[in-house]
Design an enzyme around this catalytic site. Structure first.
Site, PDB file in Angstrom:
ATOM      1  N   HIS A 219      58.392  35.980  -8.370  1.00 19.68           N
ATOM      2  CA  HIS A 219      59.859  36.448  -7.845  1.00 19.68           C
ATOM      3  C   HIS A 219      60.597  36.555  -9.230  1.00 19.68           C
ATOM      4  O   HIS A 219      61.742  36.509  -9.123  1.00 19.68           O
ATOM      5  CB  HIS A 219      60.497  35.561  -5.888  1.00 19.68           C
ATOM      6  CG  HIS A 219      59.951  37.005  -5.576  1.00 19.68           C
ATOM      7  ND1 HIS A 219      58.768  36.875  -4.838  1.00 19.68           N
ATOM      8  CD2 HIS A 219      60.519  37.638  -3.901  1.00 19.68           C
ATOM      9  CE1 HIS A 219      58.754  37.363  -4.162  1.00 19.68           C
ATOM     10  NE2 HIS A 219      59.668  37.982  -3.338  1.00 19.68           N
ATOM     11  N   SER A 223      58.223  41.838 -10.154  1.00 20.16           N
ATOM     12  CA  SER A 223      56.725  42.868 -10.249  1.00 20.16           C
ATOM     13  C   SER A 223      56.201  43.212 -11.544  1.00 20.16           C
ATOM     14  O   SER A 223      57.438  44.188 -12.089  1.00 20.16           O
ATOM     15  CB  SER A 223      56.367  43.582  -9.038  1.00 20.16           C
ATOM     16  OG  SER A 223      56.406  42.720  -7.429  1.00 20.16           O
ATOM     17  N   LYS A 247      54.784  51.478   3.110  1.00 22.81           N
ATOM     18  CA  LYS A 247      53.882  51.800   1.870  1.00 22.81           C
ATOM     19  C   LYS A 247      52.513  50.887   2.564  1.00 22.81           C
ATOM     20  O   LYS A 247      51.102  51.429   2.855  1.00 22.81           O
ATOM     21  CB  LYS A 247      54.059  52.254   0.467  1.00 22.81           C
ATOM     22  CG  LYS A 247      52.875  52.564   0.042  1.00 22.81           C
ATOM     23  CD  LYS A 247      53.504  52.750  -1.715  1.00 22.81           C
ATOM     24  CE  LYS A 247      52.557  53.407  -2.425  1.00 22.81           C
ATOM     25  NZ  LYS A 247      52.766  53.709  -3.735  1.00 22.81           N
ATOM     26  N   ASP A 248      52.905  49.528   2.583  1.00 24.58           N
ATOM     27  CA  ASP A 248      51.602  48.312   3.524  1.00 24.58           C
ATOM     28  C   ASP A 248      51.009  48.763   4.280  1.00 24.58           C
ATOM     29  O   ASP A 248      50.399  48.485   4.790  1.00 24.58           O
ATOM     30  CB  ASP A 248      53.329  47.055   2.824  1.00 24.58           C
ATOM     31  CG  ASP A 248      52.903  46.288   1.365  1.00 24.58           C
ATOM     32  OD1 ASP A 248      52.102  47.275   0.053  1.00 24.58           O
ATOM     33  OD2 ASP A 248      53.647  46.073   0.643  1.00 24.58           O
ATOM     34  N   GLU A 291      25.821  34.743  -0.395  1.00 26.43           N
ATOM     35  CA  GLU A 291      26.569  35.505  -0.227  1.00 26.43           C
ATOM     36  C   GLU A 291      26.811  36.798  -1.655  1.00 26.43           C
ATOM     37  O   GLU A 291      26.941  36.555  -2.752  1.00 26.43           O
ATOM     38  CB  GLU A 291      27.702  34.982   0.862  1.00 26.43           C
ATOM     39  CG  GLU A 291      27.396  34.860   1.955  1.00 26.43           C
ATOM     40  CD  GLU A 291      27.688  35.917   2.906  1.00 26.43           C
ATOM     41  OE1 GLU A 291      26.042  36.031   2.768  1.00 26.43           O
ATOM     42  OE2 GLU A 291      27.950  35.519   3.928  1.00 26.43           O
TER      43      GLU A 291
END
Length: 440
Positions: A219, A223, A247-248, A291
């Site tokens: 922040h 971004s 959108k998320d 894994e």
């Protein structure tokens, strides 16, 4: 980077005004993920994966805490307690499958998140701290996932712990002491299970704390975006809510559909059948593999087969850890002033080759150690290090990037036919001057 055009939170209801005065949590939420946080207007769906990683962590913590209420962390009862969870606990099968497959979904989301950062240059100034905290989170996740893999106490759990901790003994002088300290003895047993269970329970909360720092660091500069061009003004941004919360929401819906399909239709797709056999120190599996999300690093570990100054085993350990620690230095290995690979044609090709290389390492990590696979792994491991230490620095110095758009708005309008990219281009020298000033 400051956002003087960001809207400030002003509660109107008496209760919210009182809460904001005594504990300004609504103001914090509003400024972090609400209309008070402006973000670049051109973010694509690759920017969903940060939110998806947070969702995956929440799923892991909730299911993990619930499973811990029924798990017995001693070698005589661990396997039986997992079977009891599957059969006797209400919805225990769902919790166990959600937790096991949630780990795979979490790592998959984070790998894509890292790939997005590599492609769009999100590790560059002024976001170096965001990147460094992200790599720290990745390391903590790997440690947590490894210890979680040991807890079911199946054959792969036991022998995976035996093999991986055994590599620490390659460290001169102190290696064997470190291994005994990690296991609490000379082989995986009660002490190792207790230690791994305690740390596996604790580390997700540490990860959550580092994620808060990660978001906080994000922040400050704001971004990154697909063009890599810095925000010029209010016209380049939109409020996080409602534009990117919506959108998320689409990304979360797709994530949950895939996650549900995995849990309900193929819950053991990413697991190993040998882990449904109780651990037996006297019976070694034919082929020990970790894994899937550890396979590329396991391939690097296995790629050293001959002693050279140092034992091959030690070279493997150093290379495995070095392959991850190398990411910490990425902001200083790539010195190009241009962030996004959309405007760096050579880097784009190199990143595609790196992706293929990592997939090859993943294949080799899970394949039989025959001569052909060993040679393939050695070549792929050599290229992995060459990409970061040789190819990337060379590209950043020799590449001639494509002209950048003058602003985010110009790029968006050009994409939709509003203007021509050539009418608002930023040269590489302009980008260097601008980014240098921003970093300082």
């Amino acid at each position: 980077m400051s956002f003087p055009w960001a809207k400030h939170y002003e509660p109107k209801q008496p209760l919210m005004r009182w809460l904001d005065e005594k504990l300004p949590l609504p103001r914090l939420v509003y400024g972090a993920i609400g209309a008070g946080y402006p973000v670049p207007r051109n973010l694509n769906y690759f920017w969903n994966f940060g939110v998806l990683a947070g969702l995956a962590l929440v799923v892991q913590i909730i299911t993990g805490v619930t499973l811990a209420m029924h798990y017995a962390s001693y070698s005589g009862g661990a396997f039986a307690s997992v079977e009891a969870i599957m059969r006797d606990v209400n919805a225990g099968w769902f919790l166990r499958y959600a937790h096991a497959n949630g780990a795979s979904m979490f790592l998959l989301v984070v790998y894509i998140h890292i790939g997005r950062g590599l492609y769009y240059g999100s590790y560059k100034a002024p976001r170096e701290m965001v990147w460094l905290l992200g790599v720290t989170i990745f390391l903590l996740m790997m440690a947590t996932a490894f210890m979680g893999y040991v807890l079911p106490w199946g054959q792969m759990s036991f022998w995976g712990a035996q093999v991986i901790t055994g590599f620490f003994s390659a460290i001169p002088l102190v290696g064997e002491s470190i291994r005994i300290w990690l296991l609490g003895g000379f082989a995986p047993d009660n002490a190792a299970l207790n230690r791994f269970f305690s740390l596996h329970y604790l580390l997700p909360f540490v990860i959550a704390g580092v994620i808060i720092l990660h978001i906080w660091a994000l922040h400050i500069p704001g971004s990154n975006n697909p063009t890599g061009v810095d925000v010029k003004g209010e016209q380049d941004t939109v409020p996080f809510h409602p534009y990117y919360t919506a959108k998320d929401g689409v990304g979360v819906g797709v994530f949950l559909l895939i996650f549900a399909a995995l849990i309900f239709f193929s819950p053991n797709l990413l697991g190993h059948p040998d882990n449904y056999i109780e651990a037996n120190p006297l019976s070694t599996p034919a082929h020990i593999v970790p894994e899937w999300y550890f396979l590329p690093f396991y391939a690097i570990l296995k790629s050293f087969t001959a002693d050279f100054i140092l034992p091959a085993k030690l070279w493997g350990v150093l290379a495995m850890f070095g392959s991850i620690l190398l990411l910490f230095f990425l902001p200083w290995l790539d010195t190009s002033p241009v962030r996004s690979a959309n405007y760096r044609p050579k880097l784009r090709i190199a990143l595609v080759v790196l992706l293929v290389d990592v997939l090859i390492l993943g294949y080799v990590g899970g394949a039989e150690p025959i001569a052909r696979n060993v040679i393939m792994g050695q070549i792929a491991a050599a290229y992995y290090f060459a990409h970061f230490l040789i190819i990337l620095p060379w590209i950043s110095r020799s590449e001639k990037p494509v002209a950048l758009p003058h602003s985010i708005t110009a790029a968006v309008l050009a994409k939709h036919g509003g203007t021509s990219p050539g009418h608002s281009a930023l040269t590489t020298d302009d980008a260097l001057t601008h980014n240098t000033a921003l970093a300082n």
